[in-house]
Design an enzyme around this catalytic site. Structure first.
Site, mmCIF file in Angstrom:
data_model
loop_
_atom_site.group_PDB
_atom_site.id
_atom_site.type_symbol
_atom_site.label_atom_id
_atom_site.label_comp_id
_atom_site.label_asym_id
_atom_site.label_seq_id
_atom_site.Cartn_x
_atom_site.Cartn_y
_atom_site.Cartn_z
ATOM 1 N N ARG A 184 -49.232 9.600 -41.440
ATOM 2 C CA ARG A 184 -48.832 8.187 -41.322
ATOM 3 C C ARG A 184 -47.446 7.921 -41.897
ATOM 4 N NH1 ARG A 184 -49.498 4.577 -44.946
ATOM 5 N NH2 ARG A 184 -51.441 5.401 -45.778
ATOM 6 N N LYS A 202 -41.362 5.881 -21.369
ATOM 7 C CA LYS A 202 -40.646 5.824 -20.088
ATOM 8 C C LYS A 202 -39.777 7.069 -19.902
ATOM 9 C CE LYS A 202 -42.705 1.870 -20.407
ATOM 10 N NZ LYS A 202 -42.049 0.655 -20.874
ATOM 11 N N TYR A 253 -38.310 -7.731 -21.813
ATOM 12 C CA TYR A 253 -39.533 -7.008 -21.481
ATOM 13 C C TYR A 253 -40.720 -7.914 -21.847
ATOM 14 C CZ TYR A 253 -43.368 -3.739 -21.949
ATOM 15 O OH TYR A 253 -44.585 -3.135 -21.845
ATOM 16 N N ASP A 267 -32.551 -2.856 -26.885
ATOM 17 C CA ASP A 267 -33.604 -2.049 -26.280
ATOM 18 C C ASP A 267 -32.932 -1.235 -25.174
ATOM 19 O OD1 ASP A 267 -35.664 -1.083 -24.649
ATOM 20 O OD2 ASP A 267 -36.996 -2.754 -25.133
HETATM 21 C C1 LIG Z 1 -42.371 -0.396 -21.739
HETATM 22 C C2 LIG Z 1 -41.306 -1.082 -22.484
HETATM 23 C C3 LIG Z 1 -41.493 -1.490 -23.802
HETATM 24 C C4 LIG Z 1 -42.818 -1.303 -24.523
HETATM 25 O O1 LIG Z 1 -43.124 0.060 -24.653
HETATM 26 P P1 LIG Z 1 -44.618 0.634 -24.807
HETATM 27 O O2 LIG Z 1 -44.355 2.091 -24.994
HETATM 28 O O3 LIG Z 1 -45.382 0.288 -23.579
HETATM 29 O O4 LIG Z 1 -45.200 -0.003 -26.016
HETATM 30 C C5 LIG Z 1 -40.455 -2.113 -24.447
HETATM 31 N N1 LIG Z 1 -39.279 -2.342 -23.830
HETATM 32 C C6 LIG Z 1 -39.065 -1.969 -22.565
HETATM 33 C C7 LIG Z 1 -37.759 -2.263 -21.927
HETATM 34 C C8 LIG Z 1 -40.073 -1.329 -21.837
HETATM 35 O O5 LIG Z 1 -39.859 -0.986 -20.577
#
Ligand SMILES: *Cc1c(COP(=O)(O)O)cnc(C)c1O
Length: 387
Positions: free
Chosen positions: A51, A202, A105, A177
């Protein structure tokens, strides 16, 4: 050769790897051990425990991700949303104010509008490319400015250097992001952002088989976030670390292919008579084309488009496709297609979606690693079946 000057594809393979290799193993093994022998750690945060985000599987990822974006430090998390929420909660307390880009998002948008409201954290939405709007909404309590490199689902690109200058002159933390661009197409630290956040679910992992996140940037800030994460508990499991590490090694070749395919498919759709509008930052018709060209090394495999006609046409089209899988998420080897109004932006009211420019006819495509000619043929036959 200085490590800093190595190309990204070399760093993906070599940065952060343990030397000497563990038992000679070319691929770092999974350290499936919750706790490790005590060796005199002085602080709680230095005890070796899963953790506390410091096992060998975490450490290699931290070093590799930091090297990729030419940043000082990095931290992996149990999901992209764990990275977003832990980072924002590290720097925002009740009474503080956040400036964030409109059309975030969906998960981030709901976190801010629902949860932050309850916690007494104030926020305002701002345009990505209009500094006058930022100035108007600035408050004495403003602490953070938050952007997305390429926004979802309209693929808008903010005035990235403008955001950094604005943050510097008002002493705000600049957060971005960077999920849709990936470090291959944009490295926020190089331009001057304090922190970059990823959903590693992603492009970074790229195989649609784990959920993970990361935050990358200045080491004093990442250390603060790490301590918050140690308390909130959104740690990435060693097995997921291993899969992310494995997926990362092919990021450069995947992204190069997806940049090329995304562009070809965007051009095909733009010239198709049954398509109303294509959103792809690499197209000259996109409203942020100039900003995208200035800041990005590639435009990714993400695009969205509107089909002409009634909603039924959209369903007919989606049902006729053979290759793309109708599923949310993005950035994997399989081409995925979704309707944001039913998936990523379902958390918004219809009114909010309309305001954000997300029509019910909007379709988002995440181009995978299939041959683009096969994907184009498939899109073509499906478009023939509607209208
Ligand atoms: C998918 C996504 C998130 C969240 O990510 P998770 O891994 O699903 O928690 C945040 N920002 C963007 C731009 C995303 O595409």
């Amino acid at each position: 050769m200085s490590k800093k000057n190595q190309k990204l594809s070399t760093k993906l393979i070599h940065a952060g790897e343990k030397k000497p290799l563990v038992e000679g193993a070319v691929s770092l093994p999974i350290f499936q051990s919750s706790t490790f022998e005590y060796t005199g750690a002085k602080s709680y945060h230095d005890l070796k425990y899963i953790r506390l985000n410091n096992t060998p599987n975490h450490n290699v990822l931290h070093q590799k991700l930091a090297a990729l974006e030419n940043a000082e430090s990095a931290l992996v998390t149990s999901s992209g949303m764990a990275a977003v929420s832990t980072t924002l909660l590290t720097f925002l307390s009740p009474g503080d104010h956040l400036l964030c880009q409109e059309v975030l998002y969906g998960g981030t948008y709901s976190l801010i509008t629902n949860d932050f409201t309850k916690m007494g954290i104030q926020f305002d939405f701002i345009s990505g490319d209009d500094p006058n709007d930022w100035e108007d909404k600035l408050k004495p309590e403003t602490k953070v400015i938050y952007m997305e490199t390429i926004s979802n689902p309209l693929l808008r690109v903010p005035d990235l250097k403008g955001v950094i200058n604005f943050a510097k002159s008002h002493k705000l933390l600049s957060l971005i992001d960077n999920t849709f661009a990936s470090p291959i197409n944009f490295r926020p630290a190089e331009l001057g952002f304090d922190l970059s956040i990823h959903s590693c679910t992603k492009y970074l992992n790229g195989h649609s088989d784990i959920v993970a996140g990361a935050v990358i940037g200045r080491s004093n800030l990442v250390d603060e976030i790490r301590q918050k994460l140690n308390h909130l508990g959104g740690t990435l499991d060693p097995h997921a670390c291993f899969l992310l590490h494995r997926g990362l090694k092919t990021l450069a070749v995947r992204m190069a292919w997806q940049n090329t395919s995304g562009f070809k498919i965007a051009q095909f759709l733009e010239n198709h008579p049954k398509i109303d509008k294509v959103n792809y930052p690499g197209l000259e018709t996109h409203s942020n084309y100039t900003l995208a060209k200035k800041y990005l090394d590639g435009f990714s495999g993400m695009l969205s488009f509107e089909i002409k006609g009634e909603i039924d046409e959209v369903d007919k089209f989606l049902n006729a496709l053979e290759l793309p899988i109708n599923a949310p998420s993005l950035g994997g080897v399989e081409t995925l297609i979704t309707r944001p109004c039913r998936t990523s932006h379902r958390g918004l009211t219809q009114e909010e979606r309309k305001k954000a420019g997300i029509s019910d006819n909007l379709i988002r495509l995440s181009v995978g690693l299939e041959d683009p000619e096969d994907l184009i043929q498939d899109l073509e036959q499906a478009l023939e079946k509607c209208g």
